[in-house]
Scaffold this motif. Structure first.
Motif, PDB file in Angstrom:
ATOM      1  N   PHE A 127      18.141  86.811  16.705  1.00  0.00           N
ATOM      2  CA  PHE A 127      19.487  86.279  16.878  1.00  0.00           C
ATOM      3  C   PHE A 127      19.645  85.819  18.321  1.00  0.00           C
ATOM      4  O   PHE A 127      19.296  86.565  19.251  1.00  0.00           O
ATOM      5  N   SER A 128      20.131  84.606  18.524  1.00  0.00           N
ATOM      6  CA  SER A 128      20.409  84.036  19.832  1.00  0.00           C
ATOM      7  C   SER A 128      19.135  83.970  20.673  1.00  0.00           C
ATOM      8  O   SER A 128      18.196  83.274  20.307  1.00  0.00           O
ATOM      9  N   GLN A 129      19.051  84.715  21.773  1.00  0.00           N
ATOM     10  CA  GLN A 129      17.828  84.660  22.576  1.00  0.00           C
ATOM     11  C   GLN A 129      16.641  85.213  21.791  1.00  0.00           C
ATOM     12  O   GLN A 129      15.521  84.725  21.915  1.00  0.00           O
ATOM     13  N   GLY A 130      16.883  86.202  20.942  1.00  0.00           N
ATOM     14  CA  GLY A 130      15.820  86.723  20.081  1.00  0.00           C
ATOM     15  C   GLY A 130      15.333  85.677  19.085  1.00  0.00           C
ATOM     16  O   GLY A 130      14.151  85.649  18.718  1.00  0.00           O
ATOM     17  N   ALA A 131      16.233  84.787  18.650  1.00  0.00           N
ATOM     18  CA  ALA A 131      15.846  83.707  17.750  1.00  0.00           C
ATOM     19  C   ALA A 131      14.937  82.710  18.470  1.00  0.00           C
ATOM     20  O   ALA A 131      13.967  82.207  17.901  1.00  0.00           O
ATOM     21  N   PRO A 138       3.194  84.591  12.070  1.00  0.00           N
ATOM     22  CA  PRO A 138       3.876  85.294  10.979  1.00  0.00           C
ATOM     23  C   PRO A 138       4.110  84.324   9.825  1.00  0.00           C
ATOM     24  O   PRO A 138       4.205  83.109  10.029  1.00  0.00           O
ATOM     25  N   ARG A 139       4.178  84.841   8.632  1.00  0.00           N
ATOM     26  CA  ARG A 139       4.393  83.977   7.466  1.00  0.00           C
ATOM     27  C   ARG A 139       5.836  83.522   7.358  1.00  0.00           C
ATOM     28  O   ARG A 139       6.110  82.464   6.807  1.00  0.00           O
ATOM     29  N   TYR A 140       6.781  84.342   7.864  1.00  0.00           N
ATOM     30  CA  TYR A 140       8.198  84.073   7.693  1.00  0.00           C
ATOM     31  C   TYR A 140       8.950  84.270   8.997  1.00  0.00           C
ATOM     32  O   TYR A 140       8.562  85.092   9.823  1.00  0.00           O
ATOM     33  N   ALA A 141      10.056  83.519   9.141  1.00  0.00           N
ATOM     34  CA  ALA A 141      10.936  83.707  10.294  1.00  0.00           C
ATOM     35  C   ALA A 141      12.380  83.482   9.860  1.00  0.00           C
ATOM     36  O   ALA A 141      12.672  82.549   9.112  1.00  0.00           O
ATOM     37  N   LEU A 142      13.265  84.349  10.321  1.00  0.00           N
ATOM     38  CA  LEU A 142      14.707  84.194  10.151  1.00  0.00           C
ATOM     39  C   LEU A 142      15.258  83.966  11.547  1.00  0.00           C
ATOM     40  O   LEU A 142      15.183  84.846  12.406  1.00  0.00           O
ATOM     41  N   VAL A 143      15.750  82.765  11.791  1.00  0.00           N
ATOM     42  CA  VAL A 143      16.162  82.329  13.120  1.00  0.00           C
ATOM     43  C   VAL A 143      17.669  82.075  13.075  1.00  0.00           C
ATOM     44  O   VAL A 143      18.127  81.135  12.421  1.00  0.00           O
ATOM     45  N   VAL A 144      18.444  82.923  13.756  1.00  0.00           N
ATOM     46  CA  VAL A 144      19.901  82.862  13.669  1.00  0.00           C
ATOM     47  C   VAL A 144      20.501  82.557  15.040  1.00  0.00           C
ATOM     48  O   VAL A 144      20.284  83.292  15.998  1.00  0.00           O
ATOM     49  N   GLY A 145      21.250  81.467  15.123  1.00  0.00           N
ATOM     50  CA  GLY A 145      21.973  81.149  16.354  1.00  0.00           C
ATOM     51  C   GLY A 145      21.092  80.791  17.527  1.00  0.00           C
ATOM     52  O   GLY A 145      21.374  81.179  18.656  1.00  0.00           O
ATOM     53  N   ALA A 146      20.042  80.032  17.301  1.00  0.00           N
ATOM     54  CA  ALA A 146      19.107  79.689  18.381  1.00  0.00           C
ATOM     55  C   ALA A 146      19.539  78.432  19.119  1.00  0.00           C
ATOM     56  O   ALA A 146      20.186  77.553  18.562  1.00  0.00           O
ATOM     57  N   HIS A 185      16.877  78.987   9.052  1.00  0.00           N
ATOM     58  CA  HIS A 185      17.618  78.826  10.301  1.00  0.00           C
ATOM     59  C   HIS A 185      19.101  78.869   9.980  1.00  0.00           C
ATOM     60  O   HIS A 185      19.597  78.001   9.248  1.00  0.00           O
ATOM     61  N   VAL A 186      19.810  79.867  10.484  1.00  0.00           N
ATOM     62  CA  VAL A 186      21.244  79.983  10.295  1.00  0.00           C
ATOM     63  C   VAL A 186      21.902  79.404  11.544  1.00  0.00           C
ATOM     64  O   VAL A 186      21.645  79.864  12.656  1.00  0.00           O
ATOM     65  N   ILE A 187      22.715  78.382  11.323  1.00  0.00           N
ATOM     66  CA  ILE A 187      23.300  77.624  12.426  1.00  0.00           C
ATOM     67  C   ILE A 187      24.819  77.703  12.332  1.00  0.00           C
ATOM     68  O   ILE A 187      25.394  77.401  11.282  1.00  0.00           O
ATOM     69  N   GLY A 188      25.465  78.108  13.416  1.00  0.00           N
ATOM     70  CA  GLY A 188      26.927  78.186  13.451  1.00  0.00           C
ATOM     71  C   GLY A 188      27.526  76.834  13.779  1.00  0.00           C
ATOM     72  O   GLY A 188      27.295  76.302  14.863  1.00  0.00           O
ATOM     73  N   LYS A 189      28.314  76.275  12.861  1.00  0.00           N
ATOM     74  CA  LYS A 189      28.918  74.958  13.080  1.00  0.00           C
ATOM     75  C   LYS A 189      29.835  74.951  14.303  1.00  0.00           C
ATOM     76  O   LYS A 189      29.997  73.922  14.939  1.00  0.00           O
ATOM     77  N   LYS A 190      30.433  76.094  14.599  1.00  0.00           N
ATOM     78  CA  LYS A 190      31.358  76.179  15.732  1.00  0.00           C
ATOM     79  C   LYS A 190      30.802  77.041  16.862  1.00  0.00           C
ATOM     80  O   LYS A 190      31.549  77.522  17.703  1.00  0.00           O
ATOM     81  N   ASP A 191      29.505  77.228  16.883  1.00  0.00           N
ATOM     82  CA  ASP A 191      28.864  78.046  17.910  1.00  0.00           C
ATOM     83  C   ASP A 191      28.957  77.326  19.252  1.00  0.00           C
ATOM     84  O   ASP A 191      28.400  76.247  19.425  1.00  0.00           O
ATOM     85  N   GLU A 192      29.675  77.910  20.187  1.00  0.00           N
ATOM     86  CA  GLU A 192      29.824  77.300  21.508  1.00  0.00           C
ATOM     87  C   GLU A 192      28.744  77.774  22.478  1.00  0.00           C
ATOM     88  O   GLU A 192      28.472  77.124  23.473  1.00  0.00           O
ATOM     89  N   MET A 193      28.134  78.905  22.198  1.00  0.00           N
ATOM     90  CA  MET A 193      27.064  79.420  23.042  1.00  0.00           C
ATOM     91  C   MET A 193      25.787  78.597  22.853  1.00  0.00           C
ATOM     92  O   MET A 193      25.169  78.148  23.803  1.00  0.00           O
ATOM     93  N   ASN A 194      25.386  78.442  21.599  1.00  0.00           N
ATOM     94  CA  ASN A 194      24.204  77.654  21.240  1.00  0.00           C
ATOM     95  C   ASN A 194      24.645  76.623  20.205  1.00  0.00           C
ATOM     96  O   ASN A 194      24.661  76.908  19.016  1.00  0.00           O
ATOM     97  N   PRO A 195      25.019  75.419  20.656  1.00  0.00           N
ATOM     98  CA  PRO A 195      25.575  74.404  19.757  1.00  0.00           C
ATOM     99  C   PRO A 195      24.656  74.086  18.573  1.00  0.00           C
ATOM    100  O   PRO A 195      23.435  74.210  18.671  1.00  0.00           O
ATOM    101  N   PRO A 196      25.253  73.669  17.461  1.00  0.00           N
ATOM    102  CA  PRO A 196      24.486  73.394  16.242  1.00  0.00           C
ATOM    103  C   PRO A 196      23.310  72.431  16.445  1.00  0.00           C
ATOM    104  O   PRO A 196      22.265  72.611  15.829  1.00  0.00           O
ATOM    105  N   ALA A 197      23.469  71.437  17.282  1.00  0.00           N
ATOM    106  CA  ALA A 197      22.372  70.485  17.503  1.00  0.00           C
ATOM    107  C   ALA A 197      21.134  71.195  18.030  1.00  0.00           C
ATOM    108  O   ALA A 197      20.004  70.809  17.703  1.00  0.00           O
ATOM    109  N   GLN A 198      21.338  72.243  18.816  1.00  0.00           N
ATOM    110  CA  GLN A 198      20.202  72.999  19.343  1.00  0.00           C
ATOM    111  C   GLN A 198      19.485  73.764  18.227  1.00  0.00           C
ATOM    112  O   GLN A 198      18.261  73.804  18.174  1.00  0.00           O
TER     113      GLN A 198
END
Length: 163
Positions: free
Chosen positions: A27-31, A50-58, A106-119
């Motif tokens: 999550f975030s920096q961990g993502a 790794p075979r799989y990755a769950l990347v949230v808020g990167a 990849h879980v992307i927050g549409k309103k994420d101001e810390m890590n914008p969706p485009a990132q």
């Protein structure tokens, strides 16, 4: 974009030491760290992914972007593709590409101001063929409550498969 990642080298060294494992979740920096590890490889020789990755808020980790981009470049080389995008008319007649190096969500927050969706989308694009995205309204990560844990107890154990 993340211009620096404090502690990334120590964290990557720990992942190298902990290899083997099936997947990473961050999550975030961990993502960003998970994306870097998937691109650069893990394990003592860094030859494994790794075979799989769950990347949230990167955000895209500019400081280590070359590592993340390795996912796409290795995948394209394996498929015998060229460096430029393939037009749809050509893609329709070209043989199917190989299995993705890492399957990812990849879980992307549409309103994420810390890590914008485009990132987040830029990170997902680097994963190439194995990436799936889910856009959520906010900057979130799944959490487990007492109630959800008891639901998992009733469902029983599970494991990831290729199916």
């Amino acid at each position: 974009e993340a211009e620096s990642l404090d502690g990334a080298d120590d964290s990557l060294a720990m992942l190298d030491h902990l290899w083997p494992f099936d997947g990473l979740m961050g999550f975030s920096q961990g993502a960003m760290l998970a994306a870097i590890a998937c691109g650069r490889g893990v394990g003592p020789s860094r030859a494994h992914r790794p075979r799989y990755a769950l990347v949230v808020g990167a955000a895209f980790p500019t400081a280590r972007g070359a590592d993340v981009e390795k996912l796409r470049s290795v995948e394209l080389r394996a498929a015998g593709e060229w460096d430029e995008a393939v037009p749809e008319s050509v893609a329709a007649v070209v043989a199917a590409p190989p299995e993705p190096l890492v399957r990812s969500l990849h879980v992307i927050g549409k309103k994420d101001e810390m890590n914008p969706p485009a990132q987040g989308r830029k990170v997902a694009e680097a994963f190439g063929l194995g990436a799936a995205t889910h856009e959520h309204q906010a900057r979130v990560v799944a959490c487990f409550t007492h109630r959800s844990v008891s639901t998992f107890d009733r469902v029983g154990p599970f494991q990831l498969t290729d199916e």
